[in-house]
Design an enzyme around this catalytic site. Structure first.
Site, PDB file in Angstrom:
ATOM      1  N   ARG A   1       0.837  -1.185   0.000  1.00 18.77           N
ATOM      2  CA  ARG A   1       0.000   0.000   0.000  1.00 18.77           C
ATOM      3  C   ARG A   1       0.876   1.240   0.000  1.00 18.77           C
ATOM      4  O   ARG A   1       1.753   1.391   0.847  1.00 18.77           O
ATOM      5  CB  ARG A   1      -0.907   0.031   1.243  1.00 18.77           C
ATOM      6  CG  ARG A   1      -1.878  -1.131   1.327  1.00 18.77           C
ATOM      7  CD  ARG A   1      -2.695  -1.057   2.609  1.00 18.77           C
ATOM      8  NE  ARG A   1      -3.552  -2.212   2.751  1.00 18.77           N
ATOM      9  CZ  ARG A   1      -4.778  -2.294   2.256  1.00 18.77           C
ATOM     10  NH1 ARG A   1      -5.263  -1.280   1.580  1.00 18.77           N
ATOM     11  NH2 ARG A   1      -5.507  -3.373   2.427  1.00 18.77           N
ATOM     12  N   THR A   2       0.629   2.120  -0.954  1.00 18.01           N
ATOM     13  CA  THR A   2       1.299   3.406  -0.960  1.00 18.01           C
ATOM     14  C   THR A   2       0.458   4.358  -0.120  1.00 18.01           C
ATOM     15  O   THR A   2      -0.576   4.849  -0.572  1.00 18.01           O
ATOM     16  CB  THR A   2       1.456   3.945  -2.390  1.00 18.01           C
ATOM     17  OG1 THR A   2       2.181   3.000  -3.171  1.00 18.01           O
ATOM     18  CG2 THR A   2       2.207   5.265  -2.393  1.00 18.01           C
ATOM     19  N   LEU A   3       0.885   4.575   1.111  1.00 14.51           N
ATOM     20  CA  LEU A   3       0.129   5.449   1.991  1.00 14.51           C
ATOM     21  C   LEU A   3       0.406   6.912   1.674  1.00 14.51           C
ATOM     22  O   LEU A   3      -0.422   7.781   1.945  1.00 14.51           O
ATOM     23  CB  LEU A   3       0.489   5.155   3.449  1.00 14.51           C
ATOM     24  CG  LEU A   3       0.236   3.711   3.906  1.00 14.51           C
ATOM     25  CD1 LEU A   3       0.610   3.547   5.365  1.00 14.51           C
ATOM     26  CD2 LEU A   3      -1.224   3.342   3.699  1.00 14.51           C
TER      27      LEU A   3
END
Length: 242
Positions: A19-21
């Protein structure tokens, strides 16, 4: 609670938590236009780590199948994830062995669905995409945002290019542009972006796609001028009282 660290496995492993937060290493504008024989696309090679121009050799344009060319701005790792999805799509398409292959319109539709699907899961891919191509003599150029907004046009741009390059393209683009005129117009846009966009670097590539296939140029730099006569005479041309 789900860990944000990537588990061992392949890049596209659905079991992995990826996940690219927040976007960390990002690329700036991509500019593309239709010309007489196909599509031209330009992007610089900068990769910004926050506000630091950390990487100077990031390629952000990739051929997709036989007929398409993809350019991306935004998070570089998410762009790599998208390329993995597209590799799987191309492999699945080739397995049919029916003499047909995905055209740019089909690839663009697929990308818009992927971006919109990830947006609905509150796990977007932090990219703006430009997809161009030529198939059976038909030129196609479209873009898709990180939330799935998409459209087709004769010229498109992402990032600061939407504000700085599109006005130039609206004034100077016409459907009978030659290859040389198209390259000159893209270089003009990229020079303006270099002057005005802090994330841009003076190292760029220009790609073309025609019926014959995709050609991506070697990286090169634009000639620039940073002189300013006001430094020598700050009152030159000034009006009114000080």
């Amino acid at each position: 609670m789900e860990s944000n660290q990537t588990k061992p496995g392949l890049l596209c492993n659905p079991e992995a938590s990826q996940r690219t937060l927040y976007p960390y290493v990002t690329g700036t504008s991509v500019v593309a236009l239709k010309y007489k024989d196909g599509i031209l696309m330009a992007a610089d090679m900068g990769g910004s780590y926050g506000s630091t121009l950390r990487y100077k050799s990031v390629e952000r344009m990739k051929p997709i199948g036989k007929h398409s060319l993809l350019g991306a701005s935004g998070e570089i790792s998410d762009f790599q994830e998208l390329l993995c999805y597209l590799d799987e799509l191309s492999l699945y398409d080739n397995m049919w062995d029916d003499g047909n292959s995905l055209g740019p319109k089909e690839v663009h539709n697929y990308l818009t669905r992927v971006m919109y699907n990830r947006r609905n899961k509150f796990n977007p891919l932090w990219n703006s995409l430009v997809l161009g191509g030529v198939k059976k003599g038909q030129k196609y150029l479209g873009m898709a945002s990180m939330i799935g907004v998409n459209f087709e046009d004769n010229h498109v741009a992402t990032g600061f290019g939407n504000h700085l390059a599109r006005p130039i393209l609206r004034d100077e683009w016409h459907e009978n542009l030659t290859f040389e005129e198209g390259v000159k117009l893209l270089e003009k846009c990229m020079r303006v972006l270099l002057y005005r966009d802090r994330s841009a670097v003076n190292k760029l590539q220009i790609s073309k796609i025609t019926e014959e296939g995709v050609t991506i140029s070697q990286p090169y730099s634009l000639k620039t001028f940073w002189g300013f006569s006001a430094f020598e005479n700050p009152t030159l041309g000034a009006e009114g009282s000080w």
